[in-house]
Motif scaffolding. Sequence first.
Motif, PDB file in Angstrom:
ATOM      1  N   VAL A  87       0.799  -1.228   0.000  1.00  0.00           N
ATOM      2  CA  VAL A  87       0.000   0.000   0.000  1.00  0.00           C
ATOM      3  C   VAL A  87       0.829   1.274   0.000  1.00  0.00           C
ATOM      4  O   VAL A  87       0.280   2.362  -0.197  1.00  0.00           O
ATOM      5  CB  VAL A  87      -0.951   0.023   1.219  1.00  0.00           C
ATOM      6  N   ALA A  88       2.148   1.175   0.207  1.00  0.00           N
ATOM      7  CA  ALA A  88       2.966   2.381   0.336  1.00  0.00           C
ATOM      8  C   ALA A  88       2.892   3.256  -0.900  1.00  0.00           C
ATOM      9  O   ALA A  88       2.817   4.493  -0.801  1.00  0.00           O
ATOM     10  CB  ALA A  88       4.415   2.002   0.638  1.00  0.00           C
ATOM     11  N   HIS A 112       5.146   7.190   4.353  1.00  0.00           N
ATOM     12  CA  HIS A 112       5.403   8.397   3.557  1.00  0.00           C
ATOM     13  C   HIS A 112       6.736   8.304   2.825  1.00  0.00           C
ATOM     14  O   HIS A 112       6.835   8.677   1.651  1.00  0.00           O
ATOM     15  CB  HIS A 112       5.390   9.625   4.463  1.00  0.00           C
ATOM     16  N   ARG A 113       7.745   7.788   3.499  1.00  0.00           N
ATOM     17  CA  ARG A 113       9.070   7.687   2.880  1.00  0.00           C
ATOM     18  C   ARG A 113       9.059   6.797   1.645  1.00  0.00           C
ATOM     19  O   ARG A 113       9.742   7.074   0.650  1.00  0.00           O
ATOM     20  CB  ARG A 113      10.068   7.136   3.899  1.00  0.00           C
ATOM     21  N   ASP A 114       8.268   5.720   1.686  1.00  0.00           N
ATOM     22  CA  ASP A 114       8.224   4.780   0.577  1.00  0.00           C
ATOM     23  C   ASP A 114       7.105   5.084  -0.412  1.00  0.00           C
ATOM     24  O   ASP A 114       6.851   4.286  -1.323  1.00  0.00           O
ATOM     25  CB  ASP A 114       8.050   3.354   1.105  1.00  0.00           C
ATOM     26  N   SER A 115       6.422   6.218  -0.247  1.00  0.00           N
ATOM     27  CA  SER A 115       5.313   6.559  -1.133  1.00  0.00           C
ATOM     28  C   SER A 115       5.808   7.326  -2.353  1.00  0.00           C
ATOM     29  O   SER A 115       6.992   7.680  -2.460  1.00  0.00           O
ATOM     30  CB  SER A 115       4.285   7.397  -0.383  1.00  0.00           C
ATOM     31  N   LEU A 116       4.890   7.605  -3.263  1.00  0.00           N
ATOM     32  CA  LEU A 116       5.220   8.376  -4.465  1.00  0.00           C
ATOM     33  C   LEU A 116       5.346   9.859  -4.176  1.00  0.00           C
ATOM     34  O   LEU A 116       5.763  10.626  -5.060  1.00  0.00           O
ATOM     35  CB  LEU A 116       4.147   8.139  -5.537  1.00  0.00           C
ATOM     36  N   LYS A 120       7.377  15.357  -0.882  1.00  0.00           N
ATOM     37  CA  LYS A 120       6.401  16.380  -0.501  1.00  0.00           C
ATOM     38  C   LYS A 120       6.265  16.434   1.021  1.00  0.00           C
ATOM     39  O   LYS A 120       6.839  15.612   1.729  1.00  0.00           O
ATOM     40  CB  LYS A 120       5.053  16.080  -1.154  1.00  0.00           C
ATOM     41  N   PRO A 121       5.481  17.393   1.540  1.00  0.00           N
ATOM     42  CA  PRO A 121       5.392  17.543   3.006  1.00  0.00           C
ATOM     43  C   PRO A 121       4.791  16.330   3.703  1.00  0.00           C
ATOM     44  O   PRO A 121       3.888  15.673   3.177  1.00  0.00           O
ATOM     45  CB  PRO A 121       4.482  18.767   3.179  1.00  0.00           C
ATOM     46  N   PHE A 122       5.302  16.053   4.885  1.00  0.00           N
ATOM     47  CA  PHE A 122       4.698  15.102   5.815  1.00  0.00           C
ATOM     48  C   PHE A 122       4.255  15.913   7.025  1.00  0.00           C
ATOM     49  O   PHE A 122       5.059  16.397   7.809  1.00  0.00           O
ATOM     50  CB  PHE A 122       5.695  14.015   6.232  1.00  0.00           C
ATOM     51  N   VAL A 123       2.945  16.093   7.164  1.00  0.00           N
ATOM     52  CA  VAL A 123       2.388  16.938   8.217  1.00  0.00           C
ATOM     53  C   VAL A 123       1.713  16.048   9.247  1.00  0.00           C
ATOM     54  O   VAL A 123       0.853  15.233   8.903  1.00  0.00           O
ATOM     55  CB  VAL A 123       1.390  17.958   7.645  1.00  0.00           C
ATOM     56  N   GLN A 124       2.104  16.214  10.490  1.00  0.00           N
ATOM     57  CA  GLN A 124       1.568  15.391  11.572  1.00  0.00           C
ATOM     58  C   GLN A 124       0.734  16.248  12.510  1.00  0.00           C
ATOM     59  O   GLN A 124       1.111  17.364  12.864  1.00  0.00           O
ATOM     60  CB  GLN A 124       2.698  14.727  12.347  1.00  0.00           C
ATOM     61  N   VAL A 125      -0.415  15.715  12.929  1.00  0.00           N
ATOM     62  CA  VAL A 125      -1.287  16.398  13.883  1.00  0.00           C
ATOM     63  C   VAL A 125      -1.614  15.420  15.005  1.00  0.00           C
ATOM     64  O   VAL A 125      -2.192  14.359  14.751  1.00  0.00           O
ATOM     65  CB  VAL A 125      -2.595  16.896  13.229  1.00  0.00           C
ATOM     66  N   GLY A 156      -4.719  25.809   7.108  1.00  0.00           N
ATOM     67  CA  GLY A 156      -4.784  24.691   8.031  1.00  0.00           C
ATOM     68  C   GLY A 156      -3.802  23.602   7.662  1.00  0.00           C
ATOM     69  O   GLY A 156      -3.122  23.660   6.629  1.00  0.00           O
ATOM     70  N   ARG A 157      -3.722  22.584   8.494  1.00  0.00           N
ATOM     71  CA  ARG A 157      -2.774  21.502   8.250  1.00  0.00           C
ATOM     72  C   ARG A 157      -3.124  20.709   6.994  1.00  0.00           C
ATOM     73  O   ARG A 157      -2.236  20.203   6.315  1.00  0.00           O
ATOM     74  CB  ARG A 157      -2.741  20.562   9.469  1.00  0.00           C
ATOM     75  N   ILE A 158      -4.404  20.586   6.698  1.00  0.00           N
ATOM     76  CA  ILE A 158      -4.790  19.876   5.474  1.00  0.00           C
ATOM     77  C   ILE A 158      -4.248  20.607   4.257  1.00  0.00           C
ATOM     78  O   ILE A 158      -3.724  19.993   3.315  1.00  0.00           O
ATOM     79  CB  ILE A 158      -6.323  19.738   5.399  1.00  0.00           C
ATOM     80  N   GLU A 159      -4.353  21.908   4.274  1.00  0.00           N
ATOM     81  CA  GLU A 159      -3.857  22.718   3.149  1.00  0.00           C
ATOM     82  C   GLU A 159      -2.339  22.664   3.058  1.00  0.00           C
ATOM     83  O   GLU A 159      -1.767  22.619   1.957  1.00  0.00           O
ATOM     84  CB  GLU A 159      -4.334  24.157   3.341  1.00  0.00           C
ATOM     85  N   LEU A 160      -1.672  22.651   4.215  1.00  0.00           N
ATOM     86  CA  LEU A 160      -0.214  22.588   4.216  1.00  0.00           C
ATOM     87  C   LEU A 160       0.299  21.239   3.729  1.00  0.00           C
ATOM     88  O   LEU A 160       1.416  21.138   3.223  1.00  0.00           O
ATOM     89  CB  LEU A 160       0.314  22.844   5.632  1.00  0.00           C
ATOM     90  N   ALA A 161      -0.516  20.204   3.885  1.00  0.00           N
ATOM     91  CA  ALA A 161      -0.115  18.864   3.450  1.00  0.00           C
ATOM     92  C   ALA A 161      -0.475  18.583   1.998  1.00  0.00           C
ATOM     93  O   ALA A 161      -0.280  17.457   1.525  1.00  0.00           O
ATOM     94  CB  ALA A 161      -0.781  17.816   4.336  1.00  0.00           C
ATOM     95  N   ASN A 162      -0.981  19.566   1.281  1.00  0.00           N
ATOM     96  CA  ASN A 162      -1.397  19.357  -0.107  1.00  0.00           C
ATOM     97  C   ASN A 162      -0.241  18.820  -0.950  1.00  0.00           C
ATOM     98  O   ASN A 162       0.854  19.378  -0.966  1.00  0.00           O
ATOM     99  CB  ASN A 162      -1.904  20.675  -0.687  1.00  0.00           C
ATOM    100  N   GLY A 163      -0.493  17.712  -1.614  1.00  0.00           N
ATOM    101  CA  GLY A 163       0.533  17.063  -2.418  1.00  0.00           C
ATOM    102  C   GLY A 163       1.345  16.033  -1.666  1.00  0.00           C
ATOM    103  O   GLY A 163       2.097  15.279  -2.280  1.00  0.00           O
ATOM    104  N   GLY A 164       1.202  16.010  -0.332  1.00  0.00           N
ATOM    105  CA  GLY A 164       1.979  15.083   0.474  1.00  0.00           C
ATOM    106  C   GLY A 164       1.106  14.199   1.344  1.00  0.00           C
ATOM    107  O   GLY A 164       0.038  13.749   0.925  1.00  0.00           O
TER     108      GLY A 164
END
Length: 411
Positions: A87-88, A112-116, A120-125, A156-164
């Motif tokens: 699934v990565a 995230h590291r093994d994803s496509l 891109k950003p990895f945002v954690q909440v 917001g965090r969702i917007e900051l994570a766009n593309g990632g």
Amino acid sequence: MLFVSNDLLTLQRTFIHSFVEAASWCFECIQHLYQRIQTMLITRGSTEMVRYGPPQPTGERGGLPPEEVIFGKAPDMALVRKTMAKVAATSIPVLITGESGTGKEVIARLLHRDSLVSGKPFVQVNCAAIPGTLLESELFGYEKGAFTGAMTAKPGRIELANGGTLFLDEIGEFDPSIQAKLLQVLQDSQFSRIGGQTDKQVNVRFVFATNRDLEEEIAIGNFREDLFYRINVVNIHLPPLRERLEDIPELCEYFITRHNETFNCRARMLSEGHIADLQKYHWPGNIRQLENLTKRYVVLGSEEAILSELQDREQDIFKFVIPAEGHVSLKQITKQAVRQVERKIILKMVEASNWNRKHAAKRLNISYRALLYKLKDAGVPSERRKALEKKAAERKTQSLNIAPPADDQQT
């Protein structure tokens, strides 16, 4: 004279009005500056610091432990590794479940590291760390003037994570109102900021984590069933450390090496005997507890200190082992468990009462005779004798360590 008084009164009112206006203007400027700094820090922190993570020892790929340490030798972790490999590279949501301290954040970062979208950003909440009243604005952002104090718009965090990747830890803490908005994002990839009039389109890979039983939360009405089916497309369950005891040697070696580099220490690896003692422990705090324990060992440099701590905690756990013949007496086992708990309570209360048994009986709300019987039945007097013998031994040691007079030292 009356004219002068009115003039002074008018001048005083004008001065007060001007002062209030100036103070209000200064407050708005400070508030505006604070909002800009907050937005800048959140933006940088979410897209840079959260993406790359804290500094890690050299040789760790992507700021993560080696995969042989993450997955170890346990069969359950082999299944986790196999699922992640499938699934990565996809964009489907993943739900990571498991007890607290089992490494859910590490698995999310590895996904995230093994994803496509690894670049891109990895945002954690951490949803549990943000009050419910602030979580909505933290996730979805807000427009200028959306509420009192919203001097500027904030993404917001969702917007900051766009593309990632957006990692929502402790998803079970969401309020029902936020669950509905999150469901819309998962369905349509659209959302609107608080106070916004238009929808924003995002492309985010969602990873969720929880230590709760979400199906049970659904049954009691705390979690939306439709949201659960949206986030539980692929479930990755992490076993507790007590179910992967064979991985403790590798984990200890990794943590000790890392902490030695961090604290500039030279602590040796634990002996096989001490590793075996660690494998006998039940680890309620899982890998996080083991990491903190090895950190304490590296800093203090004493194996006995950490092992004695585990032994003290282990004594508070009632142990039960199924006999070889497979037959047990529930009544007898229950009696043993109650006796052990009762013994500990009585011992602590008697010690807290300075071994005044009458006072302890009163605090326990039982008769003095009943306390004497329970003390004898539980063998508590022997504990007192041990304490007295220990104090006597300490006094004897102190007396032996007293240096002789100066005259006696001369030869």
